[in-house]
Design a protein around this motif. Structure first.
Motif, PDB file in Angstrom:
ATOM      1  N   TYR A  38       0.713  -1.318   0.090  1.00 25.88           N
ATOM      2  CA  TYR A  38       0.221   0.077  -0.243  1.00 25.88           C
ATOM      3  C   TYR A  38       0.740   1.304  -0.115  1.00 25.88           C
ATOM      4  CZ  TYR A  38       0.844  -0.307   5.126  1.00 25.88           C
ATOM      5  OH  TYR A  38       1.484  -0.351   6.348  1.00 25.88           O
ATOM      6  N   GLY A  39       2.132   1.171  -0.213  1.00 27.84           N
ATOM      7  CA  GLY A  39       3.083   2.068  -0.308  1.00 27.84           C
ATOM      8  C   GLY A  39       4.011   2.282   0.929  1.00 27.84           C
ATOM      9  N   GLN A  40       3.797   1.263   1.659  1.00 28.24           N
ATOM     10  CA  GLN A  40       4.326   1.486   3.154  1.00 28.24           C
ATOM     11  C   GLN A  40       5.966   1.372   3.016  1.00 28.24           C
ATOM     12  OE1 GLN A  40       3.130  -1.365   1.472  1.00 28.24           O
ATOM     13  NE2 GLN A  40       3.022  -2.952   2.823  1.00 28.24           N
ATOM     14  N   ARG A  41       6.574   2.186   3.698  1.00 26.60           N
ATOM     15  CA  ARG A  41       7.963   2.120   3.707  1.00 26.60           C
ATOM     16  C   ARG A  41       8.870   1.109   4.154  1.00 26.60           C
ATOM     17  NH1 ARG A  41       8.595   7.694   7.454  1.00 26.60           N
ATOM     18  NH2 ARG A  41      10.694   6.905   7.248  1.00 26.60           N
ATOM     19  N   HIS A  42       8.249   0.370   5.262  1.00 29.30           N
ATOM     20  CA  HIS A  42       8.754  -1.097   5.785  1.00 29.30           C
ATOM     21  C   HIS A  42       8.445  -1.936   4.886  1.00 29.30           C
ATOM     22  CE1 HIS A  42       4.760  -0.221   7.359  1.00 29.30           C
ATOM     23  NE2 HIS A  42       4.710  -1.211   7.972  1.00 29.30           N
ATOM     24  N   ALA A  43       8.964  -2.101   3.748  1.00 30.92           N
ATOM     25  CA  ALA A  43       8.552  -3.132   2.664  1.00 30.92           C
ATOM     26  C   ALA A  43       9.150  -4.541   3.072  1.00 30.92           C
ATOM     27  CB  ALA A  43       9.018  -2.657   1.423  1.00 30.92           C
ATOM     28  N   VAL A  66      -1.872  -1.109  -4.137  1.00 27.47           N
ATOM     29  CA  VAL A  66      -2.578   0.177  -4.061  1.00 27.47           C
ATOM     30  C   VAL A  66      -1.751   1.056  -3.440  1.00 27.47           C
ATOM     31  CG1 VAL A  66      -3.776  -0.581  -1.987  1.00 27.47           C
ATOM     32  CG2 VAL A  66      -4.739   1.183  -3.280  1.00 27.47           C
ATOM     33  N   ASN A  67      -1.469   2.197  -3.909  1.00 29.18           N
ATOM     34  CA  ASN A  67      -0.528   3.133  -3.497  1.00 29.18           C
ATOM     35  C   ASN A  67      -1.211   4.344  -2.410  1.00 29.18           C
ATOM     36  OD1 ASN A  67       1.658   4.724  -2.893  1.00 29.18           O
ATOM     37  ND2 ASN A  67       1.783   5.626  -5.010  1.00 29.18           N
ATOM     38  N   LEU A  68      -1.545   3.838  -1.263  1.00 27.65           N
ATOM     39  CA  LEU A  68      -2.073   4.851  -0.335  1.00 27.65           C
ATOM     40  C   LEU A  68      -0.819   5.860  -0.050  1.00 27.65           C
ATOM     41  CD1 LEU A  68      -3.957   2.666   2.313  1.00 27.65           C
ATOM     42  CD2 LEU A  68      -4.752   4.116   0.009  1.00 27.65           C
ATOM     43  N   GLY A  69       0.236   5.656  -0.333  1.00 31.43           N
ATOM     44  CA  GLY A  69       1.499   6.478  -0.165  1.00 31.43           C
ATOM     45  C   GLY A  69       1.236   7.878  -0.972  1.00 31.43           C
ATOM     46  N   GLY A  72      -0.166  10.316   1.333  1.00 28.01           N
ATOM     47  CA  GLY A  72       0.835  10.625   2.701  1.00 28.01           C
ATOM     48  C   GLY A  72      -0.265  10.576   3.656  1.00 28.01           C
ATOM     49  N   GLY A  73       0.152  11.574   4.674  1.00 26.06           N
ATOM     50  CA  GLY A  73      -0.730  11.553   6.186  1.00 26.06           C
ATOM     51  C   GLY A  73      -0.138  10.576   7.215  1.00 26.06           C
ATOM     52  N   SER A  74       0.764   9.535   6.828  1.00 29.68           N
ATOM     53  CA  SER A  74       1.013   8.875   7.838  1.00 29.68           C
ATOM     54  C   SER A  74       2.786   8.561   7.882  1.00 29.68           C
ATOM     55  CB  SER A  74       0.537   7.373   7.424  1.00 29.68           C
ATOM     56  OG  SER A  74       0.957   6.362   8.168  1.00 29.68           O
ATOM     57  N   ALA A  75       3.265   8.223   9.032  1.00 31.48           N
ATOM     58  CA  ALA A  75       4.640   7.850   8.966  1.00 31.48           C
ATOM     59  C   ALA A  75       4.950   6.716   8.536  1.00 31.48           C
ATOM     60  CB  ALA A  75       5.008   7.905  10.673  1.00 31.48           C
ATOM     61  N   VAL A  97      -2.459   4.825   9.307  1.00 29.19           N
ATOM     62  CA  VAL A  97      -2.717   4.848   7.833  1.00 29.19           C
ATOM     63  C   VAL A  97      -4.215   5.238   7.433  1.00 29.19           C
ATOM     64  CG1 VAL A  97      -2.095   3.926   5.504  1.00 29.19           C
ATOM     65  CG2 VAL A  97      -0.666   3.621   7.583  1.00 29.19           C
ATOM     66  N   PRO A  98      -4.481   6.230   6.898  1.00 26.43           N
ATOM     67  CA  PRO A  98      -5.955   6.462   6.457  1.00 26.43           C
ATOM     68  C   PRO A  98      -6.622   5.465   5.625  1.00 26.43           C
ATOM     69  CG  PRO A  98      -4.796   8.691   6.717  1.00 26.43           C
ATOM     70  CD  PRO A  98      -3.736   7.560   6.719  1.00 26.43           C
ATOM     71  N   ALA A  99      -7.570   4.641   6.065  1.00 30.08           N
ATOM     72  CA  ALA A  99      -8.320   4.131   5.193  1.00 30.08           C
ATOM     73  C   ALA A  99      -7.779   2.490   4.798  1.00 30.08           C
ATOM     74  CB  ALA A  99      -8.913   4.644   3.789  1.00 30.08           C
ATOM     75  N   ARG A 100      -6.352   2.412   5.702  1.00 29.88           N
ATOM     76  CA  ARG A 100      -5.720   1.216   5.205  1.00 29.88           C
ATOM     77  C   ARG A 100      -6.642  -0.125   5.390  1.00 29.88           C
ATOM     78  NH1 ARG A 100      -0.305  -0.260   8.585  1.00 29.88           N
ATOM     79  NH2 ARG A 100      -1.900  -0.322  10.347  1.00 29.88           N
ATOM     80  N   ASN A 101      -7.145  -0.387   6.548  1.00 31.33           N
ATOM     81  CA  ASN A 101      -7.860  -1.583   6.515  1.00 31.33           C
ATOM     82  C   ASN A 101      -9.132  -1.850   5.834  1.00 31.33           C
ATOM     83  OD1 ASN A 101      -5.922  -2.783   8.500  1.00 31.33           O
ATOM     84  ND2 ASN A 101      -7.062  -2.409  10.375  1.00 31.33           N
TER      85      ASN A 101
END
Length: 230
Positions: A38-43, A66-69, A72-75, A97-101
């Motif tokens: 989802y665009g997480q930094r910790h891949a 899906v690129n929530l990154g 932005g809006g989340s560390a 992370v907004p709307a992730r789940n």
């Protein structure tokens, strides 16, 4: 011939989702593991998810993207926002992370309908967790209601069930349950800022919750940690 019922299991590669996959398998489901980039930094957790799916005998493992990154809006998705370390300021943290789940369950719902599966497992927890609103029982119940209104299968009577077997367990109880089911937590990645080899920082909230869980469970922590230089 009797065939095992199918279930889609959301699999991040972390401790909770690995336990959830083991529980679904123990319940007799044929498991279809779904990970989401989802665009997480910790891949590194996505690499771990493949290891966990194989180790726990998933029938199939898919990676959706899906690129929530991009929002932005989340560390966890925005390199410009630091991951908090060794602190608890109360409230919902910047690692939310907004709307992730909602997004991940929606993708799982789509695959489940194609598979003819009526069961989705998700490893959310509302006890030892960071206070994310989409980890609460109310959210899971509401999503199940929505899913049965939104799908052809649901409308035609093949009701979809969202299972959250960890939602009321402490982290220690989750670990005990997983160990009893043969989960190798040494291959999982929970850290919000793991390095490319999957080694944990030991300082972020995810690491602290995980370490406290092993300590409370009285089980040695198999987590590989980064070497500290400070």
């Amino acid at each position: 011939m009797n065939h095992a019922k199918r279930a889609v299991v959301l699999l991040s590669g972390g401790l909770d989702s690995a336990t959830c996959l083991a529980i679904a398998r123990d319940m007799g489901f044929e498991t279809y593991a779904l990970s989401v980039a989802y665009g997480q930094r910790h891949a590194a957790e996505l690499t771990a998810s493949a290891r966990v799916a194989q180790a726990l005998g998933a029938k199939e493992h898919r990676l959706a993207r899906v690129n929530l990154g991009q929002f932005g809006g989340s560390a966890l998705t925005d390199p410009g926002i630091a991951v908090p370390e060794n602190e608890d300021n109360g409230g919902i943290p910047v690692t939310y992370v907004p709307a992730r789940n909602t997004v991940m369950l929606s993708i799982a719902m789509a695959w489940a309908e194609v598979l003819g599966a009526q069961d989705i497992f998700v490893g959310v927890n509302a006890v030892d967790y960071s206070g994310y609103p989409d980890c609460r029982p109310e959210f899971i119940q509401a999503f199940e209601t929505m899913a049965n209104l939104a799908t052809k299968a649901g409308v035609e009577g093949a009701r979809l069930h969202i299972h959250a077997p960890l939602i009321e367990l402490s982290k220690a109880d989750i670990i005990r349950r997983g160990v009893a089911l043969g989960v190798d937590y040494g291959i999982t990645v929970t850290c919000y800022q793991a390095d490319d080899d999957g080694r944990a920082c030991g300082r972020c909230e995810a690491c602290r919750l995980r370490a406290a869980g092993f300590e409370a469970a009285g089980i040695p922590d198999p987590t590989p940690y980064q070497l500290r230089t400070d």
